[in-house]
Design a protein around this motif. Sequence first.
Motif, PDB file in Angstrom:
ATOM      1  N   LEU B 113      54.733  66.658 -40.148  1.00 52.07           N
ATOM      2  CA  LEU B 113      54.266  67.334 -41.359  1.00 52.07           C
ATOM      3  C   LEU B 113      53.932  68.806 -41.099  1.00 52.07           C
ATOM      4  N   ALA B 114      53.262  69.070 -39.982  1.00 50.69           N
ATOM      5  CA  ALA B 114      52.903  70.458 -39.664  1.00 50.69           C
ATOM      6  C   ALA B 114      54.166  71.303 -39.487  1.00 50.69           C
ATOM      7  N   GLY B 115      55.179  70.724 -38.842  1.00 53.35           N
ATOM      8  CA  GLY B 115      56.445  71.450 -38.691  1.00 53.35           C
ATOM      9  C   GLY B 115      57.074  71.741 -40.043  1.00 53.35           C
ATOM     10  N   ASP B 116      57.086  70.737 -40.909  1.00 53.35           N
ATOM     11  CA  ASP B 116      57.637  70.942 -42.259  1.00 53.35           C
ATOM     12  C   ASP B 116      56.898  72.073 -42.972  1.00 53.35           C
ATOM     13  N   ALA B 117      55.567  72.070 -42.847  1.00 54.25           N
ATOM     14  CA  ALA B 117      54.756  73.088 -43.519  1.00 54.25           C
ATOM     15  C   ALA B 117      55.118  74.485 -43.003  1.00 54.25           C
ATOM     16  N   LEU B 118      55.295  74.606 -41.683  1.00 55.20           N
ATOM     17  CA  LEU B 118      55.642  75.901 -41.091  1.00 55.20           C
ATOM     18  C   LEU B 118      57.019  76.364 -41.556  1.00 55.20           C
ATOM     19  N   LEU B 119      57.960  75.427 -41.583  1.00 50.32           N
ATOM     20  CA  LEU B 119      59.311  75.780 -42.008  1.00 50.32           C
ATOM     21  C   LEU B 119      59.310  76.264 -43.454  1.00 50.32           C
ATOM     22  N   ALA B 120      58.644  75.514 -44.320  1.00 52.31           N
ATOM     23  CA  ALA B 120      58.596  75.893 -45.732  1.00 52.31           C
ATOM     24  C   ALA B 120      57.908  77.248 -45.906  1.00 52.31           C
ATOM     25  N   GLN B 121      56.829  77.455 -45.154  1.00 59.00           N
ATOM     26  CA  GLN B 121      56.097  78.717 -45.280  1.00 59.00           C
ATOM     27  C   GLN B 121      56.922  79.897 -44.767  1.00 59.00           C
ATOM     28  N   ALA B 122      57.713  79.657 -43.738  1.00 58.32           N
ATOM     29  CA  ALA B 122      58.573  80.731 -43.201  1.00 58.32           C
ATOM     30  C   ALA B 122      59.516  81.234 -44.288  1.00 58.32           C
ATOM     31  N   VAL B 123      60.176  80.302 -44.963  1.00 51.58           N
ATOM     32  CA  VAL B 123      61.106  80.704 -46.017  1.00 51.58           C
ATOM     33  C   VAL B 123      60.341  81.371 -47.163  1.00 51.58           C
ATOM     34  N   ALA B 124      59.164  80.823 -47.492  1.00 47.26           N
ATOM     35  CA  ALA B 124      58.384  81.363 -48.603  1.00 47.26           C
ATOM     36  C   ALA B 124      57.991  82.825 -48.348  1.00 47.26           C
ATOM     37  N   VAL B 125      57.510  83.093 -47.134  1.00 48.84           N
ATOM     38  CA  VAL B 125      57.078  84.461 -46.814  1.00 48.84           C
ATOM     39  C   VAL B 125      58.235  85.438 -46.990  1.00 48.84           C
ATOM     40  N   LEU B 126      59.399  85.038 -46.533  1.00 47.23           N
ATOM     41  CA  LEU B 126      60.551  85.929 -46.629  1.00 47.23           C
ATOM     42  C   LEU B 126      61.017  86.053 -48.083  1.00 47.23           C
ATOM     43  N   ALA B 127      61.027  84.926 -48.807  1.00 42.57           N
ATOM     44  CA  ALA B 127      61.499  84.941 -50.200  1.00 42.57           C
ATOM     45  C   ALA B 127      60.588  85.792 -51.076  1.00 42.57           C
ATOM     46  N   GLU B 128      59.323  85.916 -50.683  1.00 39.62           N
ATOM     47  CA  GLU B 128      58.375  86.694 -51.488  1.00 39.62           C
ATOM     48  C   GLU B 128      58.263  88.141 -51.021  1.00 39.62           C
ATOM     49  N   ALA B 129      59.029  88.511 -50.008  1.00 37.52           N
ATOM     50  CA  ALA B 129      58.985  89.900 -49.540  1.00 37.52           C
ATOM     51  C   ALA B 129      59.473  90.821 -50.647  1.00 37.52           C
ATOM     52  N   PRO B 130      58.826  91.968 -50.813  1.00 33.65           N
ATOM     53  CA  PRO B 130      59.288  92.899 -51.840  1.00 33.65           C
ATOM     54  C   PRO B 130      60.578  93.595 -51.370  1.00 33.65           C
ATOM     55  N   GLY B 131      61.214  94.282 -52.278  1.00 35.62           N
ATOM     56  CA  GLY B 131      62.368  95.094 -51.888  1.00 35.62           C
ATOM     57  C   GLY B 131      63.695  94.469 -52.270  1.00 35.62           C
ATOM     58  N   ARG B 132      64.762  95.237 -52.044  1.00 31.79           N
ATOM     59  CA  ARG B 132      66.091  94.856 -52.515  1.00 31.79           C
ATOM     60  C   ARG B 132      66.811  93.907 -51.563  1.00 31.79           C
ATOM     61  N   HIS B 133      66.273  93.746 -50.366  1.00 31.34           N
ATOM     62  CA  HIS B 133      67.050  93.063 -49.342  1.00 31.34           C
ATOM     63  C   HIS B 133      66.605  91.628 -49.114  1.00 31.34           C
ATOM     64  N   THR B 134      65.688  91.162 -49.969  1.00 32.76           N
ATOM     65  CA  THR B 134      65.101  89.839 -49.786  1.00 32.76           C
ATOM     66  C   THR B 134      66.154  88.733 -49.781  1.00 32.76           C
ATOM     67  N   GLY B 135      67.059  88.792 -50.757  1.00 35.18           N
ATOM     68  CA  GLY B 135      68.064  87.737 -50.883  1.00 35.18           C
ATOM     69  C   GLY B 135      68.908  87.626 -49.624  1.00 35.18           C
ATOM     70  N   ALA B 136      69.364  88.763 -49.138  1.00 34.24           N
ATOM     71  CA  ALA B 136      70.195  88.760 -47.927  1.00 34.24           C
ATOM     72  C   ALA B 136      69.407  88.232 -46.741  1.00 34.24           C
ATOM     73  N   ALA B 137      68.129  88.598 -46.679  1.00 38.44           N
ATOM     74  CA  ALA B 137      67.284  88.142 -45.567  1.00 38.44           C
ATOM     75  C   ALA B 137      67.115  86.621 -45.613  1.00 38.44           C
ATOM     76  N   VAL B 138      66.856  86.072 -46.806  1.00 32.88           N
ATOM     77  CA  VAL B 138      66.672  84.623 -46.933  1.00 32.88           C
ATOM     78  C   VAL B 138      67.958  83.901 -46.554  1.00 32.88           C
ATOM     79  N   ARG B 139      69.097  84.396 -47.023  1.00 36.35           N
ATOM     80  CA  ARG B 139      70.364  83.735 -46.687  1.00 36.35           C
ATOM     81  C   ARG B 139      70.599  83.750 -45.175  1.00 36.35           C
ATOM     82  N   ARG B 140      70.237  84.855 -44.535  1.00 38.77           N
ATOM     83  CA  ARG B 140      70.413  84.930 -43.087  1.00 38.77           C
ATOM     84  C   ARG B 140      69.492  83.922 -42.379  1.00 38.77           C
ATOM     85  N   LEU B 141      68.257  83.832 -42.835  1.00 36.21           N
ATOM     86  CA  LEU B 141      67.335  82.864 -42.214  1.00 36.21           C
ATOM     87  C   LEU B 141      67.867  81.436 -42.390  1.00 36.21           C
TER      88      LEU B 141
END
Lengths: 336, 336
Positions: B113-141
């Motif tokens: 469960l802790a691993g799942d939480a970390l994985l989900a949070q990793a994507v969330a932090v990146l998806a919520e990053a401001p700026g124009r490059h967020t989408g490309a960053a999430v796809r790369r992750l």
Amino acid sequence: MARCRALVRPALVEAVGRLHPWTGEMAAYALGWADPAGTPDPTGSEGKGVRQALALLGAEAVGADGAEAVPGAVAVELVHTFSLLHDDIMDADALRRQRPAVWKEYGTGPAVLAGDALLAQAVAVLAEAPGRHTGAAVRRLCGTLNDLVSGQAEDLRFEDRPWHGPGAVSPDQYRSMAEHKTGALLGCALALGAVLGGAPDRTVTALDRAGRHLGLAFQAVDDVLGIWGDPAVTGKPVHADLRRGKKTYPVLVALAGGGEVAHELVTLLSSGRPVDGEAAELVAALVEEAGGRAATRDEARRHLDAARRVLRETPLEPTAARRLDALFAHLLDRTW
Amino acid sequence: MARCRALVRPALVEAVGRLHPWTGEMAAYALGWADPAGTPDPTGSEGKGVRQALALLGAEAVGADGAEAVPGAVAVELVHTFSLLHDDIMDADALRRQRPAVWKEYGTGPAVLAGDALLAQAVAVLAEAPGRHTGAAVRRLCGTLNDLVSGQAEDLRFEDRPWHGPGAVSPDQYRSMAEHKTGALLGCALALGAVLGGAPDRTVTALDRAGRHLGLAFQAVDDVLGIWGDPAVTGKPVHADLRRGKKTYPVLVALAGGGEVAHELVTLLSSGRPVDGEAAELVAALVEEAGGRAATRDEARRHLDAARRVLRETPLEPTAARRLDALFAHLLDRTW
């Protein structure tokens, strides 16, 4: 639901096909597509696809083509499969849809990995969806993943809490857990359809709320069936939730009412003796006597009503709204 | 690296703080911030933060402010922590950084469960990053997550393969596994920094490649230390990888060379007898005699050289490029 499954199936097959072959094999087993040898499995252990149907109808309800919602539908189905897979490990549930759970069939380590693969692929499919709404959809899915993990964490923590006293789980705390664990993904399915269909925030929020109510209703019905359900219908042993000592709504609400029957229940549940056979019969009877069964049926009806009310009060495309309403009713239309 | 840790720390603390308190507690333990009682742990079991440093330097290397890369840095640190956590379950590794692994301390289910939480949070932090490059960053992750899972799947599958014959693991197959399992996330760290810093695709791809070479070099050094490392330095028992029967590059390359020594090795490794004590001494000596140790050192040097060459041949901001080059050299500067 059959129409939705047919529309989503090619994209779902493609997403699973992009996994490492071994995790793909486990995913196909978990989805009920194949037996452990990888042979296509026509025994009907495939899920109904409630979540993918909600995603597609969510898009149609906001006037978009259901096809717009396909990446969202794939994402929620993959997340659902991921969560069943990992939850079965955590809950030591050896059976899922009348077959061995993935961890039982392939081992715990591989099952952890297959769940990870499904989770990652769910986000990937959504992140690669074309259109202007991808970012909002991914953020919404991430929020839901956080809810799912929180719900599972709360549920696991409930196990260590007492049946009685200041540390006991209140019906409200149980409801919050169930909203996270069951409601969030149903709400997300509808909301993703609406987001990908280009709906305004207010509509997205309303559909998310409708899905959450649906999930709470669904969970309440499950809780009734977990104690009083017919094993021939549920596929679980009689009094399954009582034997496992699960803290479910009927029991918690019976205990929260206090009084003599609740007192008797606490004594039985806290005795440390196994709750099966006659003891389970007695606990079930006491929970019912204390009003736990009726209160849980009321809880289910209240949330189903609330979900349908949201549909009525939100400006939606009428045909899709009618289909959604019928789907909501159908999902709760079990013998309970 | 200390400068980078200081820059990333507040955002990392915030991300962990958004988790359910229980998964947050396990995450803080896994990150080396706290002991199991939740008390801040100053014993230095915190990781070095290589990946966050690569993300920041990746942004600076493309002429951006390192701060632009912070969401990427947080995401790769969380993904790294997630993967250690789940890999330790799959590999039944009870120790991590001289402390009990999370699954050993908290139980397998909670660790999943802790691993799942970390994985989900990793994507969330990146998806919520401001700026124009967020989408490309999430796809790369997401692509990297798929690589990580594939690498772990390949590694687990290697366990069931023979030491010899048509089913044996080739050095090339091992390299592909290591690139997925170790290289992909280091490449992703650099690439995310560059993406968030607004770099053109060509530069992003080059930095990703540099990170992958770095990862392969790092894995080769680890493989040498896993057999010949000083337990006082590595914190692992002598001949650790041999005792566990792990298929690592030095052994595979020694076997792939054929000849009499390789034949003797196959006999020893396939005997079914435990490889420890004198047997492990003998296997280590034979692997060295067959050239496995030298070939692995060459492999490490070759990939370190390749990583540094990419830095030289890519148009980058000179100060950051120099720092990256120094960091690459520093990371490989262990006694092997």
